[in-house]
Design a protein around this motif. Sequence first.
Motif, PDB file in Angstrom:
ATOM      1  N   ARG A 252     -19.345   4.296 -10.467  1.00 60.26           N
ATOM      2  CA  ARG A 252     -18.953   3.517 -11.458  1.00 60.26           C
ATOM      3  C   ARG A 252     -17.440   2.798 -10.811  1.00 60.26           C
ATOM      4  NH1 ARG A 252     -16.769   5.083 -15.537  1.00 60.26           N
ATOM      5  NH2 ARG A 252     -16.275   7.241 -14.847  1.00 60.26           N
ATOM      6  N   VAL A 253     -16.548   3.759 -10.543  1.00 57.37           N
ATOM      7  CA  VAL A 253     -15.342   3.192 -10.044  1.00 57.37           C
ATOM      8  C   VAL A 253     -14.738   3.762  -8.609  1.00 57.37           C
ATOM      9  CG1 VAL A 253     -14.432   2.773 -12.282  1.00 57.37           C
ATOM     10  CG2 VAL A 253     -13.879   4.868 -11.327  1.00 57.37           C
ATOM     11  N   LEU A 254     -13.804   3.175  -8.091  1.00 54.69           N
ATOM     12  CA  LEU A 254     -13.209   3.723  -6.702  1.00 54.69           C
ATOM     13  C   LEU A 254     -12.411   4.983  -7.211  1.00 54.69           C
ATOM     14  CD1 LEU A 254     -12.914   2.636  -3.773  1.00 54.69           C
ATOM     15  CD2 LEU A 254     -10.525   2.158  -4.729  1.00 54.69           C
ATOM     16  N   THR A 255     -12.677   5.922  -6.323  1.00 56.03           N
ATOM     17  CA  THR A 255     -11.948   7.176  -6.334  1.00 56.03           C
ATOM     18  C   THR A 255     -11.123   7.350  -5.102  1.00 56.03           C
ATOM     19  OG1 THR A 255     -13.918   8.431  -5.689  1.00 56.03           O
ATOM     20  CG2 THR A 255     -13.516   8.107  -7.910  1.00 56.03           C
ATOM     21  N   SER A 256     -11.639   7.007  -4.074  1.00 55.43           N
ATOM     22  CA  SER A 256     -10.631   7.088  -2.668  1.00 55.43           C
ATOM     23  C   SER A 256     -11.035   6.350  -1.656  1.00 55.43           C
ATOM     24  CB  SER A 256     -10.932   8.509  -2.055  1.00 55.43           C
ATOM     25  OG  SER A 256     -12.556   8.580  -1.812  1.00 55.43           O
ATOM     26  N   LEU A 257     -10.367   6.105  -0.601  1.00 58.75           N
ATOM     27  CA  LEU A 257     -10.719   5.432   0.718  1.00 58.75           C
ATOM     28  C   LEU A 257     -10.767   6.090   1.828  1.00 58.75           C
ATOM     29  CD1 LEU A 257      -7.995   2.366   0.601  1.00 58.75           C
ATOM     30  CD2 LEU A 257     -10.713   2.394  -0.145  1.00 58.75           C
ATOM     31  N   THR A 258     -11.537   5.977   2.747  1.00 58.69           N
ATOM     32  CA  THR A 258     -11.552   6.669   4.160  1.00 58.69           C
ATOM     33  C   THR A 258     -10.765   5.585   4.862  1.00 58.69           C
ATOM     34  OG1 THR A 258     -13.723   7.473   3.771  1.00 58.69           O
ATOM     35  CG2 THR A 258     -13.109   7.450   6.021  1.00 58.69           C
ATOM     36  N   ILE A 259      -9.701   6.231   5.422  1.00 53.58           N
ATOM     37  CA  ILE A 259      -8.874   5.285   6.225  1.00 53.58           C
ATOM     38  C   ILE A 259      -8.900   5.935   7.530  1.00 53.58           C
ATOM     39  CG2 ILE A 259      -7.507   4.615   4.658  1.00 53.58           C
ATOM     40  CD1 ILE A 259      -5.397   6.792   5.273  1.00 53.58           C
ATOM     41  N   LEU A 260      -8.539   4.870   8.606  1.00 56.90           N
ATOM     42  CA  LEU A 260      -8.735   5.404  10.260  1.00 56.90           C
ATOM     43  C   LEU A 260      -7.313   5.033  10.664  1.00 56.90           C
ATOM     44  CD1 LEU A 260     -10.206   5.796  12.927  1.00 56.90           C
ATOM     45  CD2 LEU A 260     -10.468   3.190  12.954  1.00 56.90           C
ATOM     46  N   ASN A 261      -6.562   5.919  11.533  1.00 58.06           N
ATOM     47  CA  ASN A 261      -5.656   5.680  12.435  1.00 58.06           C
ATOM     48  C   ASN A 261      -6.120   5.100  13.778  1.00 58.06           C
ATOM     49  OD1 ASN A 261      -3.560   6.092  14.578  1.00 58.06           O
ATOM     50  ND2 ASN A 261      -2.467   6.781  12.965  1.00 58.06           N
ATOM     51  N   ASN A 262      -6.090   3.838  13.966  1.00 56.47           N
ATOM     52  CA  ASN A 262      -6.557   2.926  14.975  1.00 56.47           C
ATOM     53  C   ASN A 262      -5.918   3.457  16.435  1.00 56.47           C
ATOM     54  OD1 ASN A 262      -4.154   1.417  15.096  1.00 56.47           O
ATOM     55  ND2 ASN A 262      -5.078  -0.090  13.873  1.00 56.47           N
ATOM     56  N   LYS A 263      -4.918   4.488  16.298  1.00 54.23           N
ATOM     57  CA  LYS A 263      -4.441   4.701  17.688  1.00 54.23           C
ATOM     58  C   LYS A 263      -4.793   6.416  17.944  1.00 54.23           C
ATOM     59  CE  LYS A 263      -0.213   2.366  18.636  1.00 54.23           C
ATOM     60  NZ  LYS A 263       1.256   2.372  19.084  1.00 54.23           N
ATOM     61  N   SER A 264      -4.853   7.101  17.096  1.00 51.80           N
ATOM     62  CA  SER A 264      -5.375   8.272  17.272  1.00 51.80           C
ATOM     63  C   SER A 264      -6.957   8.407  17.020  1.00 51.80           C
ATOM     64  CB  SER A 264      -4.739   9.321  16.412  1.00 51.80           C
ATOM     65  OG  SER A 264      -5.218   9.151  14.854  1.00 51.80           O
ATOM     66  N   LYS A 265      -7.235   7.431  16.470  1.00 55.72           N
ATOM     67  CA  LYS A 265      -8.863   7.372  15.927  1.00 55.72           C
ATOM     68  C   LYS A 265      -9.177   8.487  14.753  1.00 55.72           C
ATOM     69  CE  LYS A 265      -9.353   4.126  18.712  1.00 55.72           C
ATOM     70  NZ  LYS A 265      -9.354   2.679  18.221  1.00 55.72           N
ATOM     71  N   GLU A 266      -8.244   9.079  14.301  1.00 54.50           N
ATOM     72  CA  GLU A 266      -8.465  10.101  13.160  1.00 54.50           C
ATOM     73  C   GLU A 266      -8.815   9.661  12.086  1.00 54.50           C
ATOM     74  OE1 GLU A 266      -5.880  13.612  10.740  1.00 54.50           O
ATOM     75  OE2 GLU A 266      -4.959  12.545  12.429  1.00 54.50           O
ATOM     76  N   GLU A 267      -9.707  10.009  11.306  1.00 52.68           N
ATOM     77  CA  GLU A 267     -10.206   9.429  10.147  1.00 52.68           C
ATOM     78  C   GLU A 267      -9.959  10.592   8.885  1.00 52.68           C
ATOM     79  OE1 GLU A 267     -14.210   8.308   9.113  1.00 52.68           O
ATOM     80  OE2 GLU A 267     -14.213   6.553  10.684  1.00 52.68           O
ATOM     81  N   ARG A 268      -9.310  10.091   7.868  1.00 53.37           N
ATOM     82  CA  ARG A 268      -9.242  10.871   6.584  1.00 53.37           C
ATOM     83  C   ARG A 268      -9.305  10.247   5.390  1.00 53.37           C
ATOM     84  NH1 ARG A 268      -3.949  10.836   4.426  1.00 53.37           N
ATOM     85  NH2 ARG A 268      -2.445   9.362   5.212  1.00 53.37           N
ATOM     86  N   GLU A 269      -9.276  10.887   4.323  1.00 51.05           N
ATOM     87  CA  GLU A 269      -9.526  10.353   2.897  1.00 51.05           C
ATOM     88  C   GLU A 269      -8.100  10.341   2.181  1.00 51.05           C
ATOM     89  OE1 GLU A 269     -12.221  11.391  -0.754  1.00 51.05           O
ATOM     90  OE2 GLU A 269     -13.274  11.726   1.495  1.00 51.05           O
ATOM     91  N   LEU A 270      -8.101   9.185   1.781  1.00 49.66           N
ATOM     92  CA  LEU A 270      -6.822   8.980   0.980  1.00 49.66           C
ATOM     93  C   LEU A 270      -7.278   8.640  -0.425  1.00 49.66           C
ATOM     94  CD1 LEU A 270      -3.825   8.042   1.096  1.00 49.66           C
ATOM     95  CD2 LEU A 270      -4.396   5.731   1.316  1.00 49.66           C
ATOM     96  N   ASP A 271      -6.745   9.447  -1.299  1.00 51.33           N
ATOM     97  CA  ASP A 271      -6.823   9.411  -2.711  1.00 51.33           C
ATOM     98  C   ASP A 271      -6.103   8.302  -3.275  1.00 51.33           C
ATOM     99  OD1 ASP A 271      -7.553  10.245  -5.426  1.00 51.33           O
ATOM    100  OD2 ASP A 271      -5.987  11.947  -5.721  1.00 51.33           O
ATOM    101  N   VAL A 272      -6.945   7.366  -3.787  1.00 58.82           N
ATOM    102  CA  VAL A 272      -6.423   6.291  -4.527  1.00 58.82           C
ATOM    103  C   VAL A 272      -7.414   5.822  -5.450  1.00 58.82           C
ATOM    104  CG1 VAL A 272      -4.828   5.353  -2.708  1.00 58.82           C
ATOM    105  CG2 VAL A 272      -7.121   4.594  -2.784  1.00 58.82           C
ATOM    106  N   LYS A 273      -6.957   5.079  -6.573  1.00 59.87           N
ATOM    107  CA  LYS A 273      -7.801   4.603  -7.602  1.00 59.87           C
ATOM    108  C   LYS A 273      -7.954   3.155  -7.615  1.00 59.87           C
ATOM    109  CE  LYS A 273      -8.738   8.702  -8.958  1.00 59.87           C
ATOM    110  NZ  LYS A 273      -8.014   9.446  -7.675  1.00 59.87           N
TER     111      LYS A 273
END
Length: 350
Positions: A252-273
């Motif tokens: 129904r609604v946004l609960t988070s974003l998957t973000i990427l550090n474009n230098k380290s190539k690490e992905e993680r989830e950012l808790d945003v609405k």
Amino acid sequence: MFLGRTLTRPIRHLAARSPRQPFSATSTANMHSKVAIIGSGPAGHTAAIYTARANLEPVLYEGFMAAGVAAGGQLTTTTDVENFPGFPEGIMGGELMDKMRAQSERFGTKIVSETITRTDFSSKPFKLWREGADSDQDTPDTCDAVIISTGATAKRMHIDGEDKYWQAGISACAVCDGAAPIYRKQPIAVIGGGDSAAEEATFLTKYASHVYVLVRRDQLRASQIMANRLKNHPDVTILWNTEAVRANGDGRVLTSLTILNNKSKEERELDVKGLFYAIGHTPNTKAFGGQLTVDETGYIQVTPGTTNTNIKGVFAAGDVQDKHYRQAITAAGSGCMAALDCEKYLTELE
């Protein structure tokens, strides 16, 4: 007084005049009109209402998915509109545009549900070609004056999940949507590194619990004063070298974003609405083929205090010439200005 001259008909007469019969068309070919209005957002319909009431018999080309947006412009992509005067309980964006369209029709505006894809302003009358009729051999529509109100399209990232959560947690206008209940006291992300991103992130701190600014480089493009304001704000965290790759939600609604550090190539989830794009807009000027003077980012330039372009008889209103405010109410106001400027121009021609 009207631009230095007295109106020939009193205002009370305008208010009492019976409306003409509405007209709507999808393929009324090869028309000539006194005034052609290209675009169907608040600027276009306000211009139509004013020119129709001035007996100029305008034809409004509302477009058919022009720039990927339905007739009615950017407001058709929004949900609740709470800052347009006259609607204390708010109104849906699409409903507001339906009301504007109905008001245009009430006073006799001819609405053509086709897109103008090419124009020729080099001689009078001006020539307008509809989609599918672009060759020189095709007979164009013609007009004595043109009001351009084609708007500007917000740039989007088109990350995974964006379409699903567009206007359900993802927006491109913090001033329009930032105060909505869905974002209040919630963490929010803003994408961008320029002045617009800095302004929108700072604005959102009034409502959000915290604002994350995702910058794909290791520095901001914003002016020094705006950059310092953003960096020093206690409710803002800047995530450098960071890109959003996926929008996640509960259906129904946004609960988070998957973000990427474009230098380290690490992905993680950012808790945003909430996620707000602040990466600029593209003014919709392709149909005018370089005939009009534009600024460095493509917005049509008008004479300050007017809607006059560099070509006499061609006027520009709304977001296509306004990269600063970009609000429905300011677009409507400039549509009124364009109609009055146009009426003055046509009167002087006579």
